[in-house]
Design an enzyme around this catalytic site. Structure first.
Site, mmCIF file in Angstrom:
data_model
loop_
_atom_site.group_PDB
_atom_site.id
_atom_site.type_symbol
_atom_site.label_atom_id
_atom_site.label_comp_id
_atom_site.label_asym_id
_atom_site.label_seq_id
_atom_site.Cartn_x
_atom_site.Cartn_y
_atom_site.Cartn_z
ATOM 1 N N CYS A 119 0.823 -1.334 -0.175
ATOM 2 C CA CYS A 119 -0.044 0.034 -0.038
ATOM 3 C C CYS A 119 0.981 1.324 0.215
ATOM 4 O O CYS A 119 0.578 2.360 -0.648
ATOM 5 C CB CYS A 119 -0.950 -0.035 1.217
HETATM 6 C C1 BEZ Z 1 0.486 -4.635 1.983
HETATM 7 O O1 BEZ Z 1 -0.016 -3.590 1.716
HETATM 8 O O2 BEZ Z 1 1.670 -4.867 1.961
HETATM 9 C C2 BEZ Z 1 -0.182 -5.699 2.298
HETATM 10 C C3 BEZ Z 1 -1.428 -5.717 2.969
HETATM 11 C C4 BEZ Z 1 -2.014 -6.662 3.274
HETATM 12 C C5 BEZ Z 1 -1.728 -8.122 2.977
HETATM 13 C C6 BEZ Z 1 -0.503 -8.341 2.305
HETATM 14 C C7 BEZ Z 1 0.321 -7.143 1.943
#
Ligand code: BEZ
Length: 211
Positions: free
Chosen positions: A45
């Site tokens: 994200c």
């Molecule tokens: C991420 O944004 O890195 C992420 C969020 C939830 C699960 C896996 C990765």
């Protein structure tokens, strides 16, 4: 049932990093992109939001406002925003919706319980100036989205709204487009006086018209 193409994007009031907004008022007369991410302070994200922030001029050139969402609270959003700016060399100038009670997430079908009942998936909604949903997309948490593709779809929608054309596979700005099948050759001669390339009677290409 989840939101479908052509539906009116639901209106809502929400707290964001830029203050409270009423969504339809905030959209105004232009285009919008609403996208969700699973959680604050997560790596994928962080890269997505940083990249989106760096695309600010590209979205502005197309008359598109961008708004993010996760089911975390406003204090987390504010702290994480600083991290995004520091690690991704950007300034996050678009709002991020704090949706801890999942009100907006439920309204837009961003919670897919069989994937996770606690976090939003990576949803994207492109909304046109009439507040109609023109694209929906859902990605898994582990896969960062391609925001260049979102720009490409906006380019296609804005072009095809103004001309009787469609865009072919992997189309990019400036490449040839397709005359829609509903246009007869008689009408095509009027709309495209320089002619077209007829590969099959149903597959006619022309240079991209000016917007
Ligand atoms: C991420 O944004 O890195 C992420 C969020 C939830 C699960 C896996 C990765």
């Amino acid at each position: 049932m989840s939101l479908q193409l052509g539906d009116t994007a639901p209106d809502f009031t929400a707290e964001t990093t830029l203050g409270e907004i009423r969504f339809h008022d905030w959209l105004g007369d232009g285009w919008g992109v609403l996208f969700s991410h699973p959680k604050d302070y997560t790596p994928v994200c962080t890269t997505e939001l940083g990249y989106t922030a760096r695309l600010k001029d590209e979205f502005a050139a197309r008359g598109v406002k961008v708004i993010g969402l996760s089911v975390d609270g406003i204090e987390d959003h504010r702290g994480w925003q600083k991290d995004i700016e520091e690690t991704q060399s950007c300034s996050v100038e678009f709002p991020m919706i704090a949706d801890p009670d999942m009100k907006v997430a439920e309204l837009y079908g961003m919670i897919h319980p069989n994937a996770s009942d606690r976090f939003t998936v990576r949803s994207v909604f492109i909304i046109d100036p009439k507040k109609k949903v023109r694209l929906t997309m859902n990605y898994p948490a582990s896969t960062g989205r391609n925001f260049n593709e979102i720009l490409r779809v906006i380019d296609s929608l804005q072009l095809t709204d103004g001309h009787k054309v469609a865009t072919p596979v992997n189309w990019q700005q400036g490449e040839d487009v397709i005359i829609v099948p509903a246009v007869s050759n008689e009408d095509a001669a009027r709309l495209f006086p320089d002619g077209w390339n007829e590969i099959r009677p149903y597959l006619r290409t022309v240079p991209q018209p000016k917007k």
